[in-house]
Design a protein around this motif. Structure first.
Motif, PDB file in Angstrom:
ATOM      1  N   CYS A   3       6.387 -24.130  17.264  1.00 17.19           N
ATOM      2  CA  CYS A   3       6.175 -23.539  18.593  1.00 17.19           C
ATOM      3  C   CYS A   3       4.823 -22.836  18.667  1.00 17.19           C
ATOM      4  CB  CYS A   3       7.295 -22.555  18.913  1.00 17.19           C
ATOM      5  SG  CYS A   3       8.878 -23.345  19.225  1.00 17.19           S
ATOM      6  N   ALA A   4       4.465 -22.119  17.634  1.00 18.50           N
ATOM      7  CA  ALA A   4       3.188 -21.401  17.644  1.00 18.50           C
ATOM      8  C   ALA A   4       2.012 -22.357  17.684  1.00 18.50           C
ATOM      9  CB  ALA A   4       3.086 -20.509  16.410  1.00 18.50           C
ATOM     10  N   MET A   5       2.121 -23.493  17.012  1.00 18.16           N
ATOM     11  CA  MET A   5       1.018 -24.448  16.960  1.00 18.16           C
ATOM     12  C   MET A   5       0.932 -25.323  18.212  1.00 18.16           C
ATOM     13  SD  MET A   5      -0.575 -23.843  14.188  1.00 18.16           S
ATOM     14  CE  MET A   5      -1.628 -25.265  14.073  1.00 18.16           C
ATOM     15  N   ASN A   6       2.033 -25.502  18.921  1.00 21.03           N
ATOM     16  CA  ASN A   6       2.048 -26.454  20.031  1.00 21.03           C
ATOM     17  C   ASN A   6       2.439 -25.867  21.375  1.00 21.03           C
ATOM     18  OD1 ASN A   6       1.465 -28.962  18.509  1.00 21.03           O
ATOM     19  ND2 ASN A   6       3.291 -28.312  17.421  1.00 21.03           N
ATOM     20  N   GLY A   7       2.830 -24.615  21.418  1.00 25.03           N
ATOM     21  CA  GLY A   7       3.216 -24.000  22.677  1.00 25.03           C
ATOM     22  C   GLY A   7       2.002 -23.730  23.542  1.00 25.03           C
ATOM     23  N   GLY A   8       2.244 -23.148  24.684  1.00 27.03           N
ATOM     24  CA  GLY A   8       1.139 -22.837  25.581  1.00 27.03           C
ATOM     25  C   GLY A   8       1.252 -21.420  26.094  1.00 27.03           C
ATOM     26  N   GLU A   9       0.330 -21.076  26.955  1.00 31.76           N
ATOM     27  CA  GLU A   9       0.331 -19.784  27.628  1.00 31.76           C
ATOM     28  C   GLU A   9       0.053 -18.607  26.698  1.00 31.76           C
ATOM     29  OE1 GLU A   9       0.258 -20.009  30.856  1.00 31.76           O
ATOM     30  OE2 GLU A   9       0.745 -22.123  30.694  1.00 31.76           O
ATOM     31  N   ASP A  10      -0.412 -18.858  25.489  1.00 33.49           N
ATOM     32  CA  ASP A  10      -0.786 -17.792  24.560  1.00 33.49           C
ATOM     33  C   ASP A  10      -2.296 -17.912  24.345  1.00 33.49           C
ATOM     34  OD1 ASP A  10       1.913 -17.150  24.214  1.00 33.49           O
ATOM     35  OD2 ASP A  10       2.113 -18.667  22.658  1.00 33.49           O
ATOM     36  N   TYR A  11      -3.041 -16.925  24.841  1.00 29.54           N
ATOM     37  CA  TYR A  11      -4.482 -17.036  24.798  1.00 29.54           C
ATOM     38  C   TYR A  11      -5.108 -15.874  24.046  1.00 29.54           C
ATOM     39  CZ  TYR A  11      -3.559 -20.357  28.501  1.00 29.54           C
ATOM     40  OH  TYR A  11      -3.086 -21.405  29.222  1.00 29.54           O
ATOM     41  N   GLU A  12      -6.079 -16.206  23.213  1.00 29.66           N
ATOM     42  CA  GLU A  12      -6.928 -15.223  22.565  1.00 29.66           C
ATOM     43  C   GLU A  12      -8.307 -15.830  22.448  1.00 29.66           C
ATOM     44  OE1 GLU A  12      -6.175 -12.694  19.458  1.00 29.66           O
ATOM     45  OE2 GLU A  12      -4.018 -12.647  19.705  1.00 29.66           O
ATOM     46  N   LEU A  13      -9.295 -14.994  22.357  1.00 28.32           N
ATOM     47  CA  LEU A  13     -10.659 -15.464  22.173  1.00 28.32           C
ATOM     48  C   LEU A  13     -10.835 -15.906  20.724  1.00 28.32           C
ATOM     49  CD1 LEU A  13     -13.550 -15.786  23.236  1.00 28.32           C
ATOM     50  CD2 LEU A  13     -13.944 -13.409  22.572  1.00 28.32           C
ATOM     51  N   ILE A  31     -10.857  -7.855  14.705  1.00 30.04           N
ATOM     52  CA  ILE A  31     -11.161  -9.248  14.374  1.00 30.04           C
ATOM     53  C   ILE A  31     -10.244  -9.689  13.240  1.00 30.04           C
ATOM     54  CG2 ILE A  31     -12.913 -10.823  13.465  1.00 30.04           C
ATOM     55  CD1 ILE A  31     -15.014  -9.070  14.846  1.00 30.04           C
ATOM     56  N   VAL A  32      -9.590 -10.828  13.447  1.00 29.01           N
ATOM     57  CA  VAL A  32      -8.677 -11.369  12.443  1.00 29.01           C
ATOM     58  C   VAL A  32      -9.136 -12.772  12.077  1.00 29.01           C
ATOM     59  CG1 VAL A  32      -6.300 -12.049  11.957  1.00 29.01           C
ATOM     60  CG2 VAL A  32      -6.746 -10.036  13.368  1.00 29.01           C
ATOM     61  N   ALA A  33      -9.404 -12.998  10.816  1.00 27.97           N
ATOM     62  CA  ALA A  33      -9.786 -14.337  10.356  1.00 27.97           C
ATOM     63  C   ALA A  33      -8.533 -15.206  10.317  1.00 27.97           C
ATOM     64  CB  ALA A  33     -10.412 -14.264   8.975  1.00 27.97           C
ATOM     65  N   ILE A  34      -8.636 -16.403  10.906  1.00 28.11           N
ATOM     66  CA  ILE A  34      -7.475 -17.293  10.937  1.00 28.11           C
ATOM     67  C   ILE A  34      -7.714 -18.593  10.186  1.00 28.11           C
ATOM     68  CG2 ILE A  34      -6.608 -16.336  13.091  1.00 28.11           C
ATOM     69  CD1 ILE A  34      -7.663 -18.946  14.438  1.00 28.11           C
ATOM     70  N   GLY A  35      -8.910 -18.814   9.694  1.00 26.62           N
ATOM     71  CA  GLY A  35      -9.142 -20.052   8.970  1.00 26.62           C
ATOM     72  C   GLY A  35     -10.609 -20.299   8.721  1.00 26.62           C
ATOM     73  N   ILE A  36     -10.880 -21.495   8.241  1.00 23.94           N
ATOM     74  CA  ILE A  36     -12.246 -21.912   7.963  1.00 23.94           C
ATOM     75  C   ILE A  36     -12.472 -23.277   8.597  1.00 23.94           C
ATOM     76  CG2 ILE A  36     -12.378 -20.637   5.788  1.00 23.94           C
ATOM     77  CD1 ILE A  36     -11.946 -23.381   4.379  1.00 23.94           C
ATOM     78  N   THR A  37     -13.732 -23.621   8.802  1.00 24.47           N
ATOM     79  CA  THR A  37     -14.056 -24.963   9.270  1.00 24.47           C
ATOM     80  C   THR A  37     -14.433 -25.802   8.063  1.00 24.47           C
ATOM     81  OG1 THR A  37     -16.374 -24.389   9.637  1.00 24.47           O
ATOM     82  CG2 THR A  37     -14.871 -24.159  11.509  1.00 24.47           C
ATOM     83  N   ARG A  38     -14.226 -27.095   8.212  1.00 27.91           N
ATOM     84  CA  ARG A  38     -14.601 -28.025   7.153  1.00 27.91           C
ATOM     85  C   ARG A  38     -14.953 -29.355   7.804  1.00 27.91           C
ATOM     86  NH1 ARG A  38      -8.826 -29.017   4.129  1.00 27.91           N
ATOM     87  NH2 ARG A  38      -7.835 -30.122   5.813  1.00 27.91           N
ATOM     88  N   PRO A  39     -15.570 -30.275   7.060  1.00 31.57           N
ATOM     89  CA  PRO A  39     -15.967 -31.553   7.651  1.00 31.57           C
ATOM     90  C   PRO A  39     -14.778 -32.296   8.257  1.00 31.57           C
ATOM     91  CG  PRO A  39     -17.009 -31.249   5.522  1.00 31.57           C
ATOM     92  CD  PRO A  39     -16.004 -30.147   5.669  1.00 31.57           C
TER      93      PRO A  39
END
Length: 64
Positions: A3-13, A31-39
């Motif tokens: 639900c958290a990954m696919n739901g809607g109506e939850d917005y943050e910058l 500020i909360v780190a939620i992940g990293i980018t990768r190729p």
């Protein structure tokens, strides 16, 4: 988690920044780190608290 990954109506910058800039803001209370980018060729994964990687793909609303 589904639900958290696919739901809607939850917005943050969300934003990305370089690792060196992250060091400057890592202790900021708003500020909360939620992940990293990768190729892109490495795919997209959710990493659990124990370090287990779970491949994910978008399942939410498709606008077009």
């Amino acid at each position: 988690t589904t639900c958290a990954m696919n739901g809607g109506e939850d917005y943050e910058l969300l934003f990305t920044l370089t690792q060196s800039d992250f060091e400057r803001v890592r202790h900021h209370k708003d500020i909360v780190a939620i992940g990293i980018t990768r190729p892109a060729d490495q795919g997209v994964a959710l990493i659990s608290g124990s370090g287990q990687a779970y491949p994910i793909e978008a399942q939410g609303w498709r606008h077009f």
